[in-house]
Design an enzyme around this catalytic site. Structure first.
Site, PDB file in Angstrom:
ATOM      1  N   ARG A   1       0.829  -1.210   0.000  1.00 16.92           N
ATOM      2  CA  ARG A   1       0.000   0.000   0.000  1.00 16.92           C
ATOM      3  C   ARG A   1       0.865   1.262   0.000  1.00 16.92           C
ATOM      4  NH1 ARG A   1      -4.961  -1.782   4.046  1.00 16.92           N
ATOM      5  NH2 ARG A   1      -6.405  -2.329   2.379  1.00 16.92           N
TER       6      ARG A   1
ATOM      7  N   LYS B   1     -12.431  -9.773   9.396  1.00 19.71           N
ATOM      8  CA  LYS B   1     -13.468  -8.752   9.629  1.00 19.71           C
ATOM      9  C   LYS B   1     -14.816  -9.366   9.263  1.00 19.71           C
ATOM     10  CE  LYS B   1     -10.274  -4.953   8.617  1.00 19.71           C
ATOM     11  NZ  LYS B   1      -9.817  -4.004   7.586  1.00 19.71           N
TER      12      LYS B   1
ATOM     13  N   GLY C   1      -5.785  -5.412   1.882  1.00 21.94           N
ATOM     14  CA  GLY C   1      -4.419  -5.229   2.352  1.00 21.94           C
ATOM     15  C   GLY C   1      -3.808  -6.536   2.816  1.00 21.94           C
TER      16      GLY C   1
ATOM     17  N   GLY D   1     -12.436  -4.243   1.970  1.00 25.35           N
ATOM     18  CA  GLY D   1     -13.846  -3.882   2.115  1.00 25.35           C
ATOM     19  C   GLY D   1     -14.280  -2.968   0.984  1.00 25.35           C
TER      20      GLY D   1
HETATM   21  N1  LIG Z   1      -9.628 -18.697  11.152  1.00 27.91           N
HETATM   22  C1  LIG Z   1      -9.139 -17.494  11.440  1.00 27.91           C
HETATM   23  N2  LIG Z   1      -9.112 -17.046  12.719  1.00 27.91           N
HETATM   24  C2  LIG Z   1      -8.592 -15.857  13.020  1.00 27.91           C
HETATM   25  N3  LIG Z   1      -8.065 -14.990  12.106  1.00 27.91           N
HETATM   26  C3  LIG Z   1      -8.080 -15.382  10.826  1.00 27.91           C
HETATM   27  C4  LIG Z   1      -8.605 -16.641  10.427  1.00 27.91           C
HETATM   28  N4  LIG Z   1      -8.454 -16.743   9.086  1.00 27.91           N
HETATM   29  C5  LIG Z   1      -7.867 -15.614   8.666  1.00 27.91           C
HETATM   30  N5  LIG Z   1      -7.613 -14.794   9.704  1.00 27.91           N
HETATM   31  C6  LIG Z   1      -6.916 -13.495   9.693  1.00 27.91           C
HETATM   32  O1  LIG Z   1      -7.583 -12.578   8.860  1.00 27.91           O
HETATM   33  C7  LIG Z   1      -6.688 -11.481   8.689  1.00 27.91           C
HETATM   34  C8  LIG Z   1      -7.034 -10.717   7.455  1.00 27.91           C
HETATM   35  O2  LIG Z   1      -8.402 -10.347   7.481  1.00 27.91           O
HETATM   36  P1  LIG Z   1      -9.004  -9.040   6.785  1.00 27.91           P
HETATM   37  O3  LIG Z   1     -10.465  -9.228   6.844  1.00 27.91           O
HETATM   38  O4  LIG Z   1      -8.422  -7.825   7.411  1.00 27.91           O
HETATM   39  O5  LIG Z   1      -8.433  -9.192   5.276  1.00 27.91           O
HETATM   40  P2  LIG Z   1      -8.341  -8.160   4.075  1.00 27.91           P
HETATM   41  O6  LIG Z   1      -9.711  -7.736   3.685  1.00 27.91           O
HETATM   42  O7  LIG Z   1      -7.475  -8.761   3.025  1.00 27.91           O
HETATM   43  O8  LIG Z   1      -7.548  -6.925   4.616  1.00 27.91           O
HETATM   44  P3  LIG Z   1      -7.971  -5.404   4.722  1.00 27.91           P
HETATM   45  O9  LIG Z   1      -9.273  -5.387   5.429  1.00 27.91           O
HETATM   46  O10 LIG Z   1      -6.824  -4.861   5.494  1.00 27.91           O
HETATM   47  O11 LIG Z   1      -8.049  -4.857   3.340  1.00 27.91           O
HETATM   48  C9  LIG Z   1      -5.302 -12.082   8.664  1.00 27.91           C
HETATM   49  O12 LIG Z   1      -4.491 -11.380   9.558  1.00 27.91           O
HETATM   50  C10 LIG Z   1      -5.521 -13.545   9.105  1.00 27.91           C
HETATM   51  O13 LIG Z   1      -4.602 -13.973  10.084  1.00 27.91           O
HETATM   52  O1  LIG Z   2      -7.624  -2.270   5.503  1.00 23.71           O
HETATM   53  C1  LIG Z   2      -8.557  -1.776   4.858  1.00 23.71           C
HETATM   54  O2  LIG Z   2      -9.391  -2.461   4.222  1.00 23.71           O
HETATM   55  C2  LIG Z   2      -8.649  -0.270   4.747  1.00 23.71           C
HETATM   56  O3  LIG Z   2      -7.430   0.339   5.109  1.00 23.71           O
HETATM   57  C3  LIG Z   2      -9.791   0.219   5.614  1.00 23.71           C
HETATM   58  O4  LIG Z   2      -9.596  -0.150   6.963  1.00 23.71           O
HETATM   59  P1  LIG Z   2     -10.853  -0.318   7.939  1.00 23.71           P
HETATM   60  O5  LIG Z   2     -11.581  -1.571   7.489  1.00 23.71           O
HETATM   61  O6  LIG Z   2     -10.289  -0.422   9.310  1.00 23.71           O
HETATM   62  O7  LIG Z   2     -11.720   0.908   7.739  1.00 23.71           O
END
Ligand SMILES: Nc1ncnc2c1ncn2[C@@H]1O[C@H](COP(=O)(O)OP(=O)(O)OP(=O)(O)O)[C@@H](O)[C@H]1O
Ligand SMILES: O=C(O)[C@H](O)COP(=O)(O)O
Length: 408
Positions: free
Chosen positions: A39, A207, A365, A389
């Site tokens: 990023r 998330k 990310g 998201g």
């Molecule tokens: N079964 C699980 N239990 C707990 N954590 C998990 C599990 N599977 C995946 N993860 C965690 O989910 C995290 C990533 O989730 P996130 O929803 O933030 O992904 P992303 O959408 O790619 O990232 P961002 O929201 O930053 O754009 C990782 O750090 C990973 O360790």
């Molecule tokens: O990691 C992401 O998807 C963006 O940086 C937004 O972060 P947030 O889900 O904490 O708003």
């Protein structure tokens, strides 16, 4: 979209002007080490363009989800330091966002300098639901730009957030679309207007409630949704299975049950893991074993076991779905890929995406960080989006506040 572009701003002239830029510097950290600088690299071109044109650049960004007050572990220090290493222009970091440090350092900027303001989420007003609160914070950010400022939104990952530094500043300053947001939107628009079917969506990550919310609008749009990561346990619980100590959002069980009931009429099928990797605790060196997804509590760790990855049978089933697809969108790691022992599911999905002839988009990310840290190259995928998201909400066809506010 008819937003004004960064090139238009540059053509108007920015030398000596304070330009507020919202970037997405929300990078994964291991202590104070940035473990994936994707990023930051993606944010560089816009900052460089403005610096080269002689602007005095004020960068706003968030890191993690602090609770509206400063917390060391969410400081932008490591991200700003990495930006400074990569940049060929001066980069400083203020110790606060709109306080004395921000004011003093911004007033001392020379043309072409870049000042990163400390994490905007250290101020509770950034994410407030109250328009007046957010507005007051936006006013303080805007005040740093003096009388001839402008705003550039280059934080694609945050365009789905109606936050002060994304939305409210844009209602107060002449505002422009950054190149990164522009490129991301172009690619994702292609995905929504000319979707080649079968269209497979792979969802994972942590998330959970954010991502469950997007499924609503994917019903009928995606042919198949593969469910991994933390959210899979809410699906298992919705099917009546026990998930021991795994990540579970109990209040979301009825929501998932509703999706499962409506799926086939909508023409979307869910593929839920049939096996999972269960660990004794949340640690890289935890004992672990593969168990049936409907018998997680039968693992050696009983009710305290934690599901940290999809199992090999599920990974193969997911890969087969991906092989038969023409379009694949993937958001969210399948497991805790940061720990080698729980990275196999994520690696298998990344491999399947690189093997398929389908058009593939990886969003998020952590998802982007996962493919890179597991040794894959960006070029092996159709597109790696900086937004998780944000890209999901775009694909759903939702209005994104950070984009609509720029639309004139
Ligand atoms: N079964 C699980 N239990 C707990 N954590 C998990 C599990 N599977 C995946 N993860 C965690 O989910 C995290 C990533 O989730 P996130 O929803 O933030 O992904 P992303 O959408 O790619 O990232 P961002 O929201 O930053 O754009 C990782 O750090 C990973 O360790
Ligand atoms: O990691 C992401 O998807 C963006 O940086 C937004 O972060 P947030 O889900 O904490 O708003």
């Amino acid at each position: 979209m008819t937003s004004h572009t960064l090139n238009e701003l540059i053509a108007e002239g920015v030398r000596g002007r304070y330009i507020l830029v919202r970037s997405d510097l929300n990078v994964p950290l291991d202590g104070s080490t940035v473990t994936d600088d994707g990023r930051i690299k993606a944010s560089l071109p816009v900052l460089k363009k403005l610096s080269d044109a002689g602007a005095r650049v004020l960068v706003t960004a968030h890191l993690g989800r602090p609770k509206g007050a400063p917390e060391d572990k969410y400081s932008l220090k490591p991200a700003a330091a990495r930006l400074a290493e990569l940049a060929d222009f001066p980069v400083q970091l203020a110790a606060d966002t709109v306080g004395d440090s921000a004011k003093e350092l911004s007033s001392g900027l020379n043309d072409g300098d870049v000042l990163v303001l400390e994490n905007v989420r250290f101020d509770a007003r950034e994410t407030s639901k109250d328009d007046a609160q957010r507005g007051a914070f936006a006013d303080e950010l805007v005040a740093l730009t003096g009388s001839n400022g402008a705003f550039v939104d280059d934080a694609f990952g945050a365009v789905h957030r109606k936050h002060a530094s994304v939305y409210d500043v844009a209602t107060r300053l002449p505002s422009y679309l950054g190149d990164l947001v522009h490129t991301e939107v172009e690619v994702l628009r292609k995905l929504t207007t000319d979707t080649q079917r079968p269209y497979v969506v792979v969802l994972g990550g942590s998330k959970v409630s954010d991502k469950l919310a997007v499924i609503e609008n994917l019903l009928g749009k995606a042919d198949t949704i593969l469910v991994g990561g933390g959210m899979l346990f809410t699906f298992l619980a919705a099917a009546g299975h026990k998930v021991a100590g795994s990540l579970l959002e109990e209040d979301q069980i009825p929501v998932v049950q509703d999706y499962l009931q409506r799926a086939s009429a909508a023409g979307t099928s869910f593929v839920i893991p049939t096996d999972v990797v269960v660990a004794s605790r949340f640690a890289a060196d935890a004992d672990h074993e593969v168990v049936r997804a409907d018998a997680i509590e039968d693992s050696a760790f009983g009710a305290s076991g934690i599901g940290l990855d999809i199992g090999p049978e599920s990974a193969s089933a997911f890969a087969a779905q991906i092989e038969g697809a023409k379009t694949v969108f993937w958001n969210g790691p399948m497991g805790v890929f940061e720990f080698e022992a729980f990275s196999s599911g994520t690696r298998a999905i990344a491999q399947a995406l690189t093997d398929t002839v389908a058009f593939t988009v990886v969003g998020g990310g952590d998802s982007a960080a996962a493919v890179r840290t597991l040794g894959f190259e960006d070029a092996q995928f159709g597109h790696i989006s900086t937004g998780g998201g944000a890209s999901l909400e775009y694909l759903e066809g939702k209005e994104l506040p950070g984009l609509s506010v720029l639309d004139r």
